[in-house]
Design an enzyme around this catalytic site. Sequence first.
Site, PDB file in Angstrom:
ATOM      1  N   ARG A  16       0.829  -1.218   0.000  1.00 32.72           N
ATOM      2  CA  ARG A  16       0.000   0.000   0.000  1.00 32.72           C
ATOM      3  C   ARG A  16       0.861   1.265   0.000  1.00 32.72           C
ATOM      4  O   ARG A  16       0.323   2.374  -0.004  1.00 32.72           O
ATOM      5  CB  ARG A  16      -0.898  -0.019   1.244  1.00 32.72           C
ATOM      6  CG  ARG A  16      -2.029   0.979   1.261  1.00 32.72           C
ATOM      7  CD  ARG A  16      -3.175   0.575   0.375  1.00 32.72           C
ATOM      8  NE  ARG A  16      -4.131   1.671   0.229  1.00 32.72           N
ATOM      9  CZ  ARG A  16      -5.165   1.644  -0.601  1.00 32.72           C
ATOM     10  NH1 ARG A  16      -5.377   0.575  -1.350  1.00 32.72           N
ATOM     11  NH2 ARG A  16      -5.982   2.662  -0.692  1.00 32.72           N
ATOM     12  N   LEU A  29      -7.333  12.370   1.229  1.00 31.46           N
ATOM     13  CA  LEU A  29      -8.715  12.080   0.892  1.00 31.46           C
ATOM     14  C   LEU A  29      -9.241  10.903   1.714  1.00 31.46           C
ATOM     15  O   LEU A  29      -8.541   9.944   1.975  1.00 31.46           O
ATOM     16  CB  LEU A  29      -8.815  11.723  -0.604  1.00 31.46           C
ATOM     17  CG  LEU A  29     -10.201  11.460  -1.182  1.00 31.46           C
ATOM     18  CD1 LEU A  29     -11.028  12.731  -1.185  1.00 31.46           C
ATOM     19  CD2 LEU A  29     -10.072  10.907  -2.604  1.00 31.46           C
ATOM     20  N   HIS A 191     -10.167   6.578   5.724  1.00 35.23           N
ATOM     21  CA  HIS A 191      -9.144   7.289   4.951  1.00 35.23           C
ATOM     22  C   HIS A 191      -8.777   6.457   3.720  1.00 35.23           C
ATOM     23  O   HIS A 191      -8.541   5.251   3.816  1.00 35.23           O
ATOM     24  CB  HIS A 191      -7.904   7.522   5.815  1.00 35.23           C
ATOM     25  CG  HIS A 191      -7.061   8.666   5.349  1.00 35.23           C
ATOM     26  ND1 HIS A 191      -6.458   8.677   4.108  1.00 35.23           N
ATOM     27  CD2 HIS A 191      -6.713   9.838   5.949  1.00 35.23           C
ATOM     28  CE1 HIS A 191      -5.767   9.801   3.971  1.00 35.23           C
ATOM     29  NE2 HIS A 191      -5.911  10.523   5.071  1.00 35.23           N
ATOM     30  N   HIS A 192      -8.714   7.138   2.570  1.00 31.08           N
ATOM     31  CA  HIS A 192      -8.402   6.446   1.319  1.00 31.08           C
ATOM     32  C   HIS A 192      -6.960   5.944   1.289  1.00 31.08           C
ATOM     33  O   HIS A 192      -6.594   5.095   0.465  1.00 31.08           O
ATOM     34  CB  HIS A 192      -8.640   7.394   0.138  1.00 31.08           C
ATOM     35  CG  HIS A 192      -9.161   6.726  -1.087  1.00 31.08           C
ATOM     36  ND1 HIS A 192      -8.952   5.390  -1.372  1.00 31.08           N
ATOM     37  CD2 HIS A 192      -9.883   7.222  -2.129  1.00 31.08           C
ATOM     38  CE1 HIS A 192      -9.531   5.089  -2.524  1.00 31.08           C
ATOM     39  NE2 HIS A 192     -10.107   6.175  -3.005  1.00 31.08           N
ATOM     40  N   ALA A 193      -6.138   6.443   2.210  1.00 27.49           N
ATOM     41  CA  ALA A 193      -4.741   6.009   2.249  1.00 27.49           C
ATOM     42  C   ALA A 193      -4.611   4.523   2.564  1.00 27.49           C
ATOM     43  O   ALA A 193      -3.643   3.880   2.155  1.00 27.49           O
ATOM     44  CB  ALA A 193      -3.966   6.826   3.276  1.00 27.49           C
TER      45      ALA A 193
END
Length: 222
Positions: A16, A29, A191-193
Amino acid sequence: MLNTDFTPIDQATWSRREYFYYFTKLSPLGFSLTVNLDITATKKWAQAHHVKFNAVYLYLASQALLAHPEMRVGKVDEQLVTYDVLHPSYTVMHADHTISNLWTAYDANFEQFYQNYLADLTTYGDVPGPMPKAPQSGNLFTIGSLPWVNFTSYTPLPFTPLTSFFPVLQAGKFITTDDGQITMPLSITIHHAVADGYHVSQYFNDLQALLTTPESALTAEA
């Protein structure tokens, strides 16, 4: 016993890594998604076994997270880690309509979790203030319920930098159809992270499976 175990994330080999950098540095984001879950079987199970539905909801939502390490990413001394488990942090309402935030240690055995939950309500449930039971670990995730409104969207808005990337869950008012089916809206904000739409959809699928056959999770031996 409160499980605070974690595994450090090696960002050099983390699959990731690039997405985490992109969604925290270049385009910070997060996103929110709400679905209607069928809770008919779970509601009936709770009634038949004379246990509080909210405790079952907290337990099953926490258990579903065990299969999703991407939703258990936090920080310990600025080191990204994956916690073994997350413990539910939830609100209770007082007679004057003020709220307090409590948390209960997740336990693989539902009966033990339920006794922990009842003990927390007895000890802290009537204590005023935003957080009468102080946090004892960094692996608490926010999960709540708005039983007065059936919503189609719910998005919490943080006003400080994030210190974790755990999901925020919020349930809404139950709706009973003419044929007896009971549904509950559930929102997840994350969280899109650490997660994409695919991960969120898989989490909802796993949670719905638990809600459809609750006895498989709630009566299993630890």
